[in-house]
Design an enzyme around this catalytic site. Sequence first.
Site, PDB file in Angstrom:
ATOM      1  N   LYS A  95     -26.752 -26.634 -15.830  1.00 33.72           N
ATOM      2  CA  LYS A  95     -26.680 -25.549 -15.047  1.00 33.72           C
ATOM      3  C   LYS A  95     -27.756 -25.588 -13.833  1.00 33.72           C
ATOM      4  CE  LYS A  95     -23.284 -24.009 -16.469  1.00 33.72           C
ATOM      5  NZ  LYS A  95     -22.053 -23.439 -15.703  1.00 33.72           N
TER       6      LYS A  95
ATOM      7  N   GLY B 290     -11.519 -23.359 -14.755  1.00 35.46           N
ATOM      8  CA  GLY B 290     -11.796 -22.829 -16.044  1.00 35.46           C
ATOM      9  C   GLY B 290     -11.381 -21.271 -15.861  1.00 35.46           C
TER      10      GLY B 290
ATOM     11  N   SER C 172      -8.688 -19.548 -17.135  1.00 38.42           N
ATOM     12  CA  SER C 172      -7.814 -19.347 -18.251  1.00 38.42           C
ATOM     13  C   SER C 172      -8.692 -18.127 -19.325  1.00 38.42           C
ATOM     14  CB  SER C 172      -7.006 -20.435 -19.125  1.00 38.42           C
ATOM     15  OG  SER C 172      -8.435 -21.055 -19.686  1.00 38.42           O
TER      16      SER C 172
ATOM     17  N   VAL D 148     -11.692 -30.876 -15.718  1.00 37.55           N
ATOM     18  CA  VAL D 148     -12.600 -31.099 -14.619  1.00 37.55           C
ATOM     19  C   VAL D 148     -13.540 -32.226 -14.705  1.00 37.55           C
ATOM     20  CG1 VAL D 148     -12.702 -28.537 -13.912  1.00 37.55           C
ATOM     21  CG2 VAL D 148     -14.516 -29.575 -15.428  1.00 37.55           C
TER      22      VAL D 148
ATOM     23  N   SER E 225     -25.846 -20.493 -13.998  1.00 39.50           N
ATOM     24  CA  SER E 225     -26.581 -19.570 -15.038  1.00 39.50           C
ATOM     25  C   SER E 225     -27.811 -19.321 -14.955  1.00 39.50           C
ATOM     26  CB  SER E 225     -26.352 -20.131 -16.369  1.00 39.50           C
ATOM     27  OG  SER E 225     -26.864 -19.506 -17.495  1.00 39.50           O
TER      28      SER E 225
ATOM     29  N   ASN F 216     -16.072 -23.035 -11.927  1.00 37.11           N
ATOM     30  CA  ASN F 216     -16.554 -22.380 -12.607  1.00 37.11           C
ATOM     31  C   ASN F 216     -16.257 -22.875 -14.067  1.00 37.11           C
ATOM     32  OD1 ASN F 216     -16.806 -19.136 -14.047  1.00 37.11           O
ATOM     33  ND2 ASN F 216     -14.918 -20.171 -14.839  1.00 37.11           N
TER      34      ASN F 216
ATOM     35  N   ILE G 255     -22.808 -12.503 -20.028  1.00 36.25           N
ATOM     36  CA  ILE G 255     -21.589 -11.707 -19.703  1.00 36.25           C
ATOM     37  C   ILE G 255     -20.530 -11.822 -20.884  1.00 36.25           C
ATOM     38  CG2 ILE G 255     -19.618 -11.689 -18.017  1.00 36.25           C
ATOM     39  CD1 ILE G 255     -22.533 -11.677 -16.670  1.00 36.25           C
TER      40      ILE G 255
ATOM     41  N   TYR H 114     -27.297 -27.956 -21.789  1.00 36.63           N
ATOM     42  CA  TYR H 114     -26.480 -27.072 -21.046  1.00 36.63           C
ATOM     43  C   TYR H 114     -27.655 -26.640 -19.855  1.00 36.63           C
ATOM     44  CZ  TYR H 114     -24.370 -22.204 -19.613  1.00 36.63           C
ATOM     45  OH  TYR H 114     -23.954 -21.411 -19.049  1.00 36.63           O
TER      46      TYR H 114
HETATM   47  P1  NAP Z   1     -15.021 -19.229 -21.377  1.00 40.41           P
HETATM   48  O1  NAP Z   1     -14.787 -17.981 -21.831  1.00 40.41           O
HETATM   49  O2  NAP Z   1     -15.488 -20.165 -22.748  1.00 40.41           O
HETATM   50  O3  NAP Z   1     -13.923 -19.936 -20.562  1.00 40.41           O
HETATM   51  C1  NAP Z   1     -14.362 -21.408 -20.149  1.00 40.41           C
HETATM   52  C2  NAP Z   1     -13.329 -21.646 -19.292  1.00 40.41           C
HETATM   53  O4  NAP Z   1     -13.374 -22.991 -18.834  1.00 40.41           O
HETATM   54  C3  NAP Z   1     -11.798 -21.800 -19.789  1.00 40.41           C
HETATM   55  O5  NAP Z   1     -10.881 -21.331 -19.014  1.00 40.41           O
HETATM   56  C4  NAP Z   1     -11.706 -23.253 -20.369  1.00 40.41           C
HETATM   57  O6  NAP Z   1     -10.508 -23.677 -20.559  1.00 40.41           O
HETATM   58  C5  NAP Z   1     -12.400 -23.788 -19.141  1.00 40.41           C
HETATM   59  N1  NAP Z   1     -12.800 -25.279 -19.393  1.00 40.41           N
HETATM   60  C6  NAP Z   1     -13.722 -25.745 -20.340  1.00 40.41           C
HETATM   61  N2  NAP Z   1     -13.973 -27.128 -20.267  1.00 40.41           N
HETATM   62  C7  NAP Z   1     -13.000 -27.501 -19.335  1.00 40.41           C
HETATM   63  C8  NAP Z   1     -13.029 -28.617 -18.624  1.00 40.41           C
HETATM   64  N3  NAP Z   1     -13.551 -30.112 -19.188  1.00 40.41           N
HETATM   65  N4  NAP Z   1     -11.986 -28.926 -17.555  1.00 40.41           N
HETATM   66  C9  NAP Z   1     -11.206 -27.436 -17.199  1.00 40.41           C
HETATM   67  N5  NAP Z   1     -11.381 -26.323 -17.575  1.00 40.41           N
HETATM   68  C10 NAP Z   1     -12.560 -26.332 -18.694  1.00 40.41           C
HETATM   69  O7  NAP Z   1     -16.591 -19.153 -20.794  1.00 40.41           O
HETATM   70  P2  NAP Z   1     -17.246 -18.235 -19.815  1.00 40.41           P
HETATM   71  O8  NAP Z   1     -18.344 -17.572 -20.601  1.00 40.41           O
HETATM   72  O9  NAP Z   1     -16.148 -17.380 -19.094  1.00 40.41           O
HETATM   73  O10 NAP Z   1     -17.994 -19.248 -18.884  1.00 40.41           O
HETATM   74  C11 NAP Z   1     -17.527 -19.451 -17.601  1.00 40.41           C
HETATM   75  C12 NAP Z   1     -18.647 -20.181 -16.668  1.00 40.41           C
HETATM   76  O11 NAP Z   1     -19.769 -19.262 -16.890  1.00 40.41           O
HETATM   77  C13 NAP Z   1     -19.248 -21.453 -17.334  1.00 40.41           C
HETATM   78  O12 NAP Z   1     -19.562 -22.362 -16.399  1.00 40.41           O
HETATM   79  C14 NAP Z   1     -20.570 -20.857 -18.179  1.00 40.41           C
HETATM   80  O13 NAP Z   1     -21.610 -21.842 -18.197  1.00 40.41           O
HETATM   81  C15 NAP Z   1     -20.970 -19.873 -17.083  1.00 40.41           C
HETATM   82  N6  NAP Z   1     -21.868 -18.966 -17.566  1.00 40.41           N
HETATM   83  C16 NAP Z   1     -21.453 -17.914 -18.673  1.00 40.41           C
HETATM   84  C17 NAP Z   1     -22.250 -17.001 -19.034  1.00 40.41           C
HETATM   85  C18 NAP Z   1     -21.779 -15.932 -20.242  1.00 40.41           C
HETATM   86  O14 NAP Z   1     -22.518 -15.173 -20.614  1.00 40.41           O
HETATM   87  N7  NAP Z   1     -20.348 -15.863 -20.425  1.00 40.41           N
HETATM   88  C19 NAP Z   1     -23.417 -16.787 -18.541  1.00 40.41           C
HETATM   89  C20 NAP Z   1     -23.924 -17.782 -17.559  1.00 40.41           C
HETATM   90  C21 NAP Z   1     -23.009 -18.865 -17.146  1.00 40.41           C
HETATM   91  P3  NAP Z   1      -9.995 -24.823 -21.609  1.00 40.41           P
HETATM   92  O15 NAP Z   1     -10.758 -24.847 -22.663  1.00 40.41           O
HETATM   93  O16 NAP Z   1      -8.307 -24.644 -21.664  1.00 40.41           O
HETATM   94  O17 NAP Z   1     -10.107 -26.140 -20.601  1.00 40.41           O
END
Ligand code: NAP
Length: 257
Positions: A161, A14, A16, A65, A143, A91, A190, A157
């Site tokens: 987590k 993840g 990108s 994944v 998370s 991630n 974030i 979700y």
């Molecule tokens: P994001 O901006 O939506 O990025 C998610 C990434 O995961 C993208 O690169 C997406 O690319 C990839 N992805 C999604 N499904 C996938 C799959 N089946 N196989 C491979 N890649 C996949 O999300 P983010 O906010 O950075 O979150 C990243 C991680 O942090 C997640 O695990 C999330 O639960 C955790 N998190 C985020 C926050 C927050 O506030 N942002 C808080 C707590 C935890 P593609 O769609 O092209 O596959």
Amino acid sequence: MYPDIQGKSILITGGSSGIGLGLALNFARNGGKVAITARNAARLEAAITMASAQGLTIKGYVCDVSIAQQVKETVALCAEQNGGLDVLCCNAGVFPSAALCDMTESEWDDVHAVNSKGTFLCVQAAIPWLKQAGHGRIILTSSITGPVTGYPGWAHYASSKASQLGFMRTAALELAKDNITVNAILPGNILTEGLADMGDDYIATMAKSVPLQRLGSVDDIAAAALFFASQAAGYITGQTLIVDGGQILPESSSCIS
Ligand code: NAP
């Protein structure tokens, strides 16, 4: 700066966008050989181009994944092309919203397939390479939602987590004899592309709930990941690090001035 990251082979799922891309850029700035995975090839390419504009080299692999065969092949290809594998960052994650009363079985399954099963598949595929490295590091992006807090619409979700942490504790025990550590970062809110999709109202409400009075940045999470990957964290395994600006602390909103 973490000098011991220099030359290490690091795979970030993840990678990108959002937190994953932040991890990738920060590991690359510290001299790591960084590879990222995601499903969408165009967004993967855009991330690599963006890194390149900053003078950073990152390799990209299209991989879902939640699909075992793709994960196995991608991890092997990445390790072969990057001189092994030292650090795996699990991630990739999705966080769609659905009220518990309306949640369908497939919505539940889809979230667990990526967040929970995806973690298992990536870790399992990486084990032979991390063993070979002799000092492997696995870092999970969990998370606060699930392990510590709840949020309406995120029963699936939150469950996925929290599941990552149960998995982590047993994986840490099984892999300790191979000098592989397994730790998890628990981000609060974030500012990422994924979070932006939640809408302005959600973001404004969350920003007001953080004692440090700002949403987190991807660099805040990368700092924790760099620490877990570094020699300094070599004696830490099966542990969690909450990076949330103090969001889980207040007993009521009146505690936040
Ligand atoms: P994001 O901006 O939506 O990025 C998610 C990434 O995961 C993208 O690169 C997406 O690319 C990839 N992805 C999604 N499904 C996938 C799959 N089946 N196989 C491979 N890649 C996949 O999300 P983010 O906010 O950075 O979150 C990243 C991680 O942090 C997640 O695990 C999330 O639960 C955790 N998190 C985020 C926050 C927050 O506030 N942002 C808080 C707590 C935890 P593609 O769609 O092209 O596959």
